[in-house]
Design an enzyme around this catalytic site. Sequence first.
Site, PDB file in Angstrom:
ATOM      1  N   ASP A   4       0.811  -1.226   0.000  1.00  0.00           N
ATOM      2  CA  ASP A   4       0.000   0.000   0.000  1.00  0.00           C
ATOM      3  C   ASP A   4       0.844   1.275   0.000  1.00  0.00           C
ATOM      4  OD1 ASP A   4       0.735  -0.302   2.604  1.00  0.00           O
ATOM      5  OD2 ASP A   4      -1.275  -0.051   3.448  1.00  0.00           O
ATOM      6  N   ASP A  64       2.090 -10.519   2.639  1.00  0.00           N
ATOM      7  CA  ASP A  64       1.377 -10.321   3.908  1.00  0.00           C
ATOM      8  C   ASP A  64      -0.152 -10.384   3.821  1.00  0.00           C
ATOM      9  OD1 ASP A  64       3.828  -9.928   5.217  1.00  0.00           O
ATOM     10  OD2 ASP A  64       3.851  -7.818   4.658  1.00  0.00           O
ATOM     11  N   LYS A 104      -1.371 -34.215  25.204  1.00  0.00           N
ATOM     12  CA  LYS A 104      -0.676 -33.809  23.955  1.00  0.00           C
ATOM     13  C   LYS A 104       0.825 -33.984  24.113  1.00  0.00           C
ATOM     14  CE  LYS A 104      -3.483 -31.112  21.111  1.00  0.00           C
ATOM     15  NZ  LYS A 104      -3.310 -31.432  19.726  1.00  0.00           N
ATOM     16  N   HIS A 139       3.070 -32.746  21.945  1.00  0.00           N
ATOM     17  CA  HIS A 139       3.788 -31.584  21.403  1.00  0.00           C
ATOM     18  C   HIS A 139       2.763 -30.487  21.145  1.00  0.00           C
ATOM     19  CE1 HIS A 139       2.233 -31.710  17.271  1.00  0.00           C
ATOM     20  NE2 HIS A 139       1.997 -32.961  17.607  1.00  0.00           N
TER      21      HIS A 139
HETATM   22  P1  ADP Z   1       5.019  -1.365   0.409  1.00  0.00           P
HETATM   23  O1  ADP Z   1       4.694  -0.865  -0.952  1.00  0.00           O
HETATM   24  O2  ADP Z   1       5.424  -2.807   0.423  1.00  0.00           O
HETATM   25  O3  ADP Z   1       3.939  -0.998   1.405  1.00  0.00           O
HETATM   26  P2  ADP Z   1       6.639   0.826   1.433  1.00  0.00           P
HETATM   27  O4  ADP Z   1       5.585   1.294   2.364  1.00  0.00           O
HETATM   28  O5  ADP Z   1       8.061   0.816   1.895  1.00  0.00           O
HETATM   29  O6  ADP Z   1       6.369  -0.647   0.893  1.00  0.00           O
HETATM   30  O7  ADP Z   1       6.531   1.734   0.137  1.00  0.00           O
HETATM   31  C1  ADP Z   1       7.369   1.501  -0.968  1.00  0.00           C
HETATM   32  C2  ADP Z   1       7.774   2.828  -1.605  1.00  0.00           C
HETATM   33  O8  ADP Z   1       6.587   3.516  -2.049  1.00  0.00           O
HETATM   34  C3  ADP Z   1       8.439   3.815  -0.656  1.00  0.00           C
HETATM   35  O9  ADP Z   1       9.819   3.590  -0.493  1.00  0.00           O
HETATM   36  C4  ADP Z   1       8.199   5.108  -1.387  1.00  0.00           C
HETATM   37  O10 ADP Z   1       9.122   5.246  -2.478  1.00  0.00           O
HETATM   38  C5  ADP Z   1       6.801   4.924  -1.974  1.00  0.00           C
HETATM   39  N1  ADP Z   1       5.783   5.555  -1.115  1.00  0.00           N
HETATM   40  C6  ADP Z   1       5.325   5.124   0.069  1.00  0.00           C
HETATM   41  N2  ADP Z   1       4.417   5.967   0.603  1.00  0.00           N
HETATM   42  C7  ADP Z   1       4.292   6.989  -0.281  1.00  0.00           C
HETATM   43  C8  ADP Z   1       3.519   8.198  -0.328  1.00  0.00           C
HETATM   44  N3  ADP Z   1       2.676   8.517   0.656  1.00  0.00           N
HETATM   45  N4  ADP Z   1       3.654   9.002  -1.412  1.00  0.00           N
HETATM   46  C9  ADP Z   1       4.512   8.692  -2.396  1.00  0.00           C
HETATM   47  N5  ADP Z   1       5.270   7.569  -2.421  1.00  0.00           N
HETATM   48  C10 ADP Z   1       5.177   6.730  -1.382  1.00  0.00           C
END
Ligand code: ADP
Length: 319
Positions: free
Chosen positions: A104, A128, A214, A216
Amino acid sequence: MIKKIGVLTSGGDSPGMNAAIRAVTRTALMSGIEVVGIRDGYRGLVEGLYIPFKRSSVSETISSGGTILGSARLPEFKEEAVLMKGVEKLKENNVDAVVVIGGDGSYRGALALTKHGINCIGLPGTIDNDIEGTDFTIGFDTALNTIVECVDKLRDTSNSHHRCSVVEVMGNHCGDLAIYSGISCGAEVVITPETGYDEEAVLEKLKYLEKLGKSHAIVIVSEKICDVQNLADKISKATGFAGRATILGHIQRGGSPTPTDRVLASRMGAKAVELLIEGKGGECVGIKNNEIVSMPIEECVSLPRSSRKEFYRLFDRLV
Ligand code: ADP
């Protein structure tokens, strides 16, 4: 009409990302759209690490884990100046739209780009299963299979030694890997953000199960909830089981994607290209009741977590 799209992977990697990259590449090329693979997530997007992709660029990748494009984190991408540098780089290279595969955080970057005129579509690439707007994320099924294989092995040996295996799994504040693996492996206890951590209750339950005869027990714990080594020590002291902690760690992120993940990623990758061809941006793709769907990223990131109560009720009835 879009002529060239980029595809990137961002955040933590997950098995099946390559199948998604492959599907995006091939369905776009089939529609007469050029494709560039963008290396290292948003960092590569800003720095211009764009590789022209042919059909063969994604050959032999469907079965491999990780991501052929590499992934990176660029926290500065939240800053307007860095974002604008990315927009300029895309324009310089005539990239009209981008498919972003990630979690996200990556979705928020995709939304920011869309708001600045570059249509982006997000695909849920994370083990996840912590993204709303989809029943399953790309990589969840593979990670689940890895966990189940490992816990089954621990069960074999713990059975012989009157042990209690305390296994930490990933999840990033989402208990799905733990509860799904708990049900799949016949665990005695699961500890997740949904259940909370009540140490006394866990010890009491283990003592009770011991009295039932049990030989284990298996306790599955979502990461970031408690120290599993500490819990294993307490189990050794308070119960007749010998507590042993195992942190599965990054092994859960690796491996060849399961067919379920490969099919999911392929369906989602094709859908992303369809959406871009329709002129859409700022949307993310999901699977709901085995149908590939899409919704605005803004809506997806603000949705409350859907309840897994039924899974926890079931788990309690199976112990
Ligand atoms: P994931 O996508 O697995 O949730 P992250 O939260 O680390 O992993 O986000 C991945 C990348 O997305 C970050 O390193 C950043 O470059 C970009 N990103 C995260 N949040 C924002 C945001 N609010 N606005 C712009 N880019 C973002």
